[in-house]
Design a protein around this motif. Structure first.
Motif, short mmCIF file in Angstrom:
data_model
loop_
_atom_site.label_atom_id
_atom_site.label_comp_id
_atom_site.label_asym_id
_atom_site.label_seq_id
_atom_site.Cartn_x
_atom_site.Cartn_y
_atom_site.Cartn_z
N TYR A 114 54.94 -36.24 8.98
CA TYR A 114 53.61 -36.33 8.38
C TYR A 114 53.02 -34.92 8.41
O TYR A 114 53.11 -34.22 9.43
N LEU A 115 52.40 -34.50 7.31
CA LEU A 115 52.00 -33.10 7.17
C LEU A 115 50.51 -32.93 6.90
O LEU A 115 49.86 -33.77 6.29
N ALA A 116 49.99 -31.80 7.38
CA ALA A 116 48.65 -31.32 7.02
C ALA A 116 48.73 -29.80 7.02
O ALA A 116 49.71 -29.22 7.49
N ALA A 117 47.72 -29.15 6.46
CA ALA A 117 47.75 -27.69 6.38
C ALA A 117 46.34 -27.14 6.35
O ALA A 117 45.39 -27.79 5.91
N ASP A 123 36.21 -20.58 3.62
CA ASP A 123 35.98 -21.91 3.07
C ASP A 123 37.29 -22.66 2.90
O ASP A 123 37.38 -23.59 2.10
N GLY A 124 38.31 -22.23 3.66
CA GLY A 124 39.62 -22.85 3.52
C GLY A 124 39.61 -24.33 3.88
O GLY A 124 39.11 -24.73 4.92
N GLU A 125 40.16 -25.14 2.98
CA GLU A 125 40.22 -26.58 3.21
C GLU A 125 41.32 -26.93 4.22
O GLU A 125 42.29 -26.20 4.38
N GLY A 136 39.62 -36.29 15.74
CA GLY A 136 38.22 -35.92 15.69
C GLY A 136 37.56 -36.23 14.37
O GLY A 136 38.09 -37.00 13.55
N LYS A 137 36.42 -35.59 14.13
CA LYS A 137 35.61 -35.89 12.95
C LYS A 137 35.57 -34.71 11.97
O LYS A 137 34.62 -34.55 11.21
N LEU A 138 36.61 -33.89 11.99
CA LEU A 138 36.58 -32.69 11.16
C LEU A 138 36.83 -33.02 9.70
O LEU A 138 37.62 -33.90 9.37
N PRO A 139 36.15 -32.32 8.78
CA PRO A 139 36.30 -32.61 7.35
C PRO A 139 37.68 -32.23 6.83
O PRO A 139 38.27 -31.25 7.27
#
Length: 272
Positions: A114-117, A123-125, A136-139
């Motif tokens: 499973y991946l995220a980046a 303003d990096g997403e 957590g509650k991070l956007p």
């Protein structure tokens, strides 16, 4: 004990603290006792610098709330951010070709991930792929096509596995791809692929140099294995009671937990 000293009686000129699990309590607040202790140390001549695995966009709201105006090392050492001027002083990006090779090698050993980046910049997403469990509650911004990962410069890639523990996944990733990327475990469910050779110590040494300090001047606080290089760099290292056992094993001392003002306990003692 370091021979470093400040004119105000605090034995270190630089206090480096991790955020999550260290400076922050579980509700992402900083206790009044810890704030007061750090204020007293800075009044005595020391400087406080935050060194976090979070990228700058995920750090700004917390430090802005604290009224923090110094330098911060973000993104596992990739970014040195000036909170007073609200600008990045340095930013190291992940070679996307090497990252792709690393992912392929890890998946060849352990199966699909499973991946995220984390994208580069102020303003990096944070991109979250299918199956990845956000802590957590991070956007974040969801993606479904893996090619979206490579569309813009990245600071890091996050990996999770449906069956392996964090420790098992980190070890397998180092074994399969350690020659292509740095693998860091930064928290529960947070195993990261970073630019090869990058650590918190990299960013901290750059920030310290800008402030006129050296490793011998520094005391560091942390809670996870990604803090090990920072501990090796600093003159004295303090692990929280809630820290990972790997970090406790290399720390000079273990203090109370982040929920029990562990930083303040040490700072107050050193202030005398």
């Amino acid at each position: 004990m370091s021979s470093a000293s400040t004119t105000g009686g605090f034995p270190y000129q630089l206090i480096a603290t991790d955020l999550d699990g260290t400076l922050l309590r579980s509700d992402e607040s900083v206790s009044r006792r810890t704030r007061d202790a750090l204020d007293a140390a800075t009044a005595a001549g020391a400087a406080h610098i935050v060194v976090t695995g979070r990228s700058a966009p995920w750090t700004r709201h917390i430090l802005d709330d604290l009224g923090y105006r110094g330098l911060a090392v973000c993104g596992q050492g990739a970014q040195v951010y000036d909170f007073g001027e609200h600008r990045l002083l340095t930013s190291v990006t992940l070679d996307r070709r090497l990252a792709g090779v690393a992912l392929a090698k890890i998946e060849a050993e352990v199966g699909p991930l499973y991946l995220a980046a984390s994208r580069d910049g102020l303003d990096g997403e944070i991109l979250i792929g299918p199956g990845y469990a956000v802590t957590g509650k991070l956007p974040s911004t969801p993606f479904t096509d893996v090619s979206d990962l490579w569309a813009a410069p990245l600071n890091k890639i996050y990996i999770q596995h449906p069956a392996l523990s964090d420790d098992e996944l980190a070890e397998a990733a180092r074994r399969a791809a350690g020659g292509f990327v740095t693998v860091a475990m930064a928290g529960e469910g947070i195993v990261e692929l970073l630019p090869l050779g990058l650590t918190k110590a990299t960013g901290l040494s750059l920030a310290a140099r800008r402030l006129g300090f050296k490793a011998a001047d520094t005391i560091a606080f942390g809670d996870m294995p990604n803090d090990i290089p920072m501990f090796a760099w600093a003159s004295r290292s303090v692990a929280m009671a809630n820290a990972h056992e790997e970090l406790k094993a290399v720390a000079d001392e273990v203090t109370s937990s982040n929920e029990e003002d562990g930083i303040a306990v040490v700072v107050e003692r050193l202030l005398g």
